[in-house]
Design a protein around this motif. Sequence first.
Motif, PDB file in Angstrom:
ATOM      1  N   ASN A 189       0.829  -1.202   0.000  1.00 47.43           N
ATOM      2  CA  ASN A 189       0.000   0.000   0.000  1.00 47.43           C
ATOM      3  C   ASN A 189       0.867   1.257   0.000  1.00 47.43           C
ATOM      4  O   ASN A 189       0.529   2.263  -0.640  1.00 47.43           O
ATOM      5  CB  ASN A 189      -0.923   0.010   1.218  1.00 47.43           C
ATOM      6  CG  ASN A 189      -1.966  -1.097   1.161  1.00 47.43           C
ATOM      7  OD1 ASN A 189      -2.168  -1.716   0.122  1.00 47.43           O
ATOM      8  ND2 ASN A 189      -2.616  -1.356   2.288  1.00 47.43           N
ATOM      9  N   GLN A 257      -6.429   7.644   2.957  1.00 46.27           N
ATOM     10  CA  GLN A 257      -7.350   6.947   2.056  1.00 46.27           C
ATOM     11  C   GLN A 257      -7.010   5.464   1.907  1.00 46.27           C
ATOM     12  O   GLN A 257      -7.911   4.624   1.790  1.00 46.27           O
ATOM     13  CB  GLN A 257      -7.344   7.613   0.671  1.00 46.27           C
ATOM     14  CG  GLN A 257      -7.863   9.044   0.678  1.00 46.27           C
ATOM     15  CD  GLN A 257      -9.263   9.151   1.228  1.00 46.27           C
ATOM     16  OE1 GLN A 257     -10.151   8.374   0.864  1.00 46.27           O
ATOM     17  NE2 GLN A 257      -9.477  10.118   2.118  1.00 46.27           N
ATOM     18  N   SER A 261      -9.393   2.150   1.230  1.00 47.62           N
ATOM     19  CA  SER A 261      -9.514   1.771  -0.183  1.00 47.62           C
ATOM     20  C   SER A 261      -8.282   2.224  -0.960  1.00 47.62           C
ATOM     21  O   SER A 261      -7.632   3.215  -0.599  1.00 47.62           O
ATOM     22  CB  SER A 261     -10.768   2.396  -0.792  1.00 47.62           C
ATOM     23  OG  SER A 261     -10.833   2.145  -2.178  1.00 47.62           O
ATOM     24  N   TRP A 263      -8.488   2.711  -4.423  1.00 53.30           N
ATOM     25  CA  TRP A 263      -8.908   3.139  -5.754  1.00 53.30           C
ATOM     26  C   TRP A 263      -8.373   4.532  -6.116  1.00 53.30           C
ATOM     27  O   TRP A 263      -8.120   4.822  -7.286  1.00 53.30           O
ATOM     28  CB  TRP A 263     -10.431   3.122  -5.869  1.00 53.30           C
ATOM     29  CG  TRP A 263     -11.153   4.199  -5.108  1.00 53.30           C
ATOM     30  CD1 TRP A 263     -11.636   4.130  -3.843  1.00 53.30           C
ATOM     31  CD2 TRP A 263     -11.459   5.510  -5.587  1.00 53.30           C
ATOM     32  NE1 TRP A 263     -12.230   5.310  -3.469  1.00 53.30           N
ATOM     33  CE2 TRP A 263     -12.146   6.183  -4.527  1.00 53.30           C
ATOM     34  CE3 TRP A 263     -11.247   6.195  -6.775  1.00 53.30           C
ATOM     35  CZ2 TRP A 263     -12.598   7.483  -4.642  1.00 53.30           C
ATOM     36  CZ3 TRP A 263     -11.700   7.499  -6.883  1.00 53.30           C
ATOM     37  CH2 TRP A 263     -12.367   8.129  -5.832  1.00 53.30           C
ATOM     38  N   GLN A 264      -8.178   5.412  -5.133  1.00 52.50           N
ATOM     39  CA  GLN A 264      -7.730   6.770  -5.452  1.00 52.50           C
ATOM     40  C   GLN A 264      -6.285   6.818  -5.970  1.00 52.50           C
ATOM     41  O   GLN A 264      -6.043   7.409  -7.027  1.00 52.50           O
ATOM     42  CB  GLN A 264      -7.907   7.664  -4.226  1.00 52.50           C
ATOM     43  CG  GLN A 264      -9.379   7.993  -3.979  1.00 52.50           C
ATOM     44  CD  GLN A 264      -9.622   8.580  -2.615  1.00 52.50           C
ATOM     45  OE1 GLN A 264      -9.080   8.086  -1.634  1.00 52.50           O
ATOM     46  NE2 GLN A 264     -10.450   9.607  -2.543  1.00 52.50           N
ATOM     47  N   ILE A 266      -4.621   4.373  -7.311  1.00 54.11           N
ATOM     48  CA  ILE A 266      -4.604   3.612  -8.564  1.00 54.11           C
ATOM     49  C   ILE A 266      -5.179   4.440  -9.705  1.00 54.11           C
ATOM     50  O   ILE A 266      -4.623   4.491 -10.817  1.00 54.11           O
ATOM     51  CB  ILE A 266      -5.374   2.290  -8.402  1.00 54.11           C
ATOM     52  CG1 ILE A 266      -4.637   1.363  -7.429  1.00 54.11           C
ATOM     53  CG2 ILE A 266      -5.555   1.603  -9.755  1.00 54.11           C
ATOM     54  CD1 ILE A 266      -5.374   0.072  -7.118  1.00 54.11           C
ATOM     55  N   THR A 267      -6.309   5.120  -9.457  1.00 50.76           N
ATOM     56  CA  THR A 267      -6.921   5.968 -10.492  1.00 50.76           C
ATOM     57  C   THR A 267      -5.987   7.099 -10.897  1.00 50.76           C
ATOM     58  O   THR A 267      -5.844   7.415 -12.085  1.00 50.76           O
ATOM     59  CB  THR A 267      -8.246   6.562  -9.974  1.00 50.76           C
ATOM     60  OG1 THR A 267      -9.129   5.499  -9.606  1.00 50.76           O
ATOM     61  CG2 THR A 267      -8.905   7.422 -11.040  1.00 50.76           C
ATOM     62  N   CYS A 270      -3.281   5.760 -13.161  1.00 52.12           N
ATOM     63  CA  CYS A 270      -3.816   5.413 -14.494  1.00 52.12           C
ATOM     64  C   CYS A 270      -3.998   6.671 -15.339  1.00 52.12           C
ATOM     65  O   CYS A 270      -3.685   6.678 -16.543  1.00 52.12           O
ATOM     66  CB  CYS A 270      -5.137   4.666 -14.359  1.00 52.12           C
ATOM     67  SG  CYS A 270      -4.978   2.992 -13.698  1.00 52.12           S
TER      68      CYS A 270
END
Length: 507
Positions: A189, A257, A261, A263-264, A266-267, A270
């Motif tokens: 993480n 965060q 999760s 997702w932040q 990772i997004t 990307c």
Amino acid sequence: MGVNIEMAVHKLWRRLNGYTILDEIGSPDGGFTMASINSNGDLKSPVDLSDKRLPDEDAEKQPLSGKKEERWWNTLVQVAVPFFIAGCGTIGAGLVLGSVRDWDVFVEVSAIFVLVPSLSGLKGNLDMCLASRLSTQANLGNMDSPREVISMVVGNISLVQVQAIVAATVVSLFAIVVNTITDQALNGNYVLLIISSAIFTATTTCFVLDFVMVIVIFGSQKFKLNPDNVATPLAASIGDIVSNSVLALTAQYMFEQIKTSLWQPITLLCVYYCLLPIWVLIVWRNKYTKKVLTTGWTPVISALFISGIGGIVLDQAVDRYPSYEVFQPIVNGIGGNLVCVQSSRLATHLHQTAIPGVLPENTRIIEWPWKTLFYGTPAAKVARMLLILAVCGQIVFMIVADFVYQGFVSIQVSFGICYVMCSVVQVMVLLYLAYILIHFMWKKKKDPDNAAIPYLTALGDLLGSVFLGLAFVILSIFGLQYGNNVPGSGYPAKIKDCTRAKETTVL
């Protein structure tokens, strides 16, 4: 034949810039002919040319540009004003670092400290290279056409974004590896946190500050100022406080965060990696930046690893010497600030008076240190000013930072002397290396605007961190540590608390 053609072009080019190369063999027009050049491309003369080297007092009078020589007071004012403005930024950067060192993310993820000098150096490298490139184009008169200016600015800003994404990823991986080796632990993480925070910090700060640099350069032109004197000091340090602040806020936010999760981060990664091909395409189609895209990576990446070593020094020093992190950005920022002024001016001088691969007359790659720093070369006059600014500026910045951090002036004479000495030695080493490096790169047909500044600022970060660390070590040996005269400071207790926190994090 190739050598003859190159020298003939060199002659024509210098004539067009207001220079005439005289030949002592006696050609009809007093210039040189092909008969004056031997098979190695050197001038033939019956007179010993070693005797023709200008005396030191005459060499220093030669202007550092093909234009009219700047008056020393004009240069001093143009450099001093942005220098002290940028100095406020370095003070702010140190105070930010001192205030966030106890945040959860900095305590739990020590690799963030490794990122601080590297990201500040990366931002400085990219922005200063941009400022140096545009300043050179402005001094050469290539920024008169609006269409060309727009193309130049768009290409350079896109190039910086490409370099920021790639370099931030590399320096993040470096910090992760160093942290894994030192702490003997790896959290997946935290890997996402470090990479996403580094990329967001690098790209955002560079994008915003690049537009500031463009405005500064155009403003300098409008008010008849030399952009080399104004733009590079601001690029060197004004973004340090922004960089440290954005990194701290982003890292702390991502740290909160990832507890729930992933997702932040990772997004975010990307999005940036999807934008990378678009930036590359823009740069590749731009005539001003296409070459840099393929040749400008070695200095930037090499500088990252050099700055990374400075980050390791910072990571170790903050655990042993409280308040080290307050002064470290000031020493590093001021050193990089001043050496970039000199390097940008030297690069502009070479662009105006020589062709790549050929040094100007009476110029050597390696000179004696006192000739480049004090007396004997055209660069010495500016070097003297920069050294005076280094002494005066560091005294002012040291006192201001101490007052803001402690609430009153607690500086001891012993600390002040050691601090100023380490910073001045750093600047002297950097100015001497700048002279050698820039002329060496020009001789090798490499553009100093793209290649020299990353190395110099990275060396500034490393030397500043090491010299300041040595100053703290020497003072601690004699019991003269910074802050030990402050009531209730508890200097030894702070060291134990920092060490205990570090051990808890590793466990």
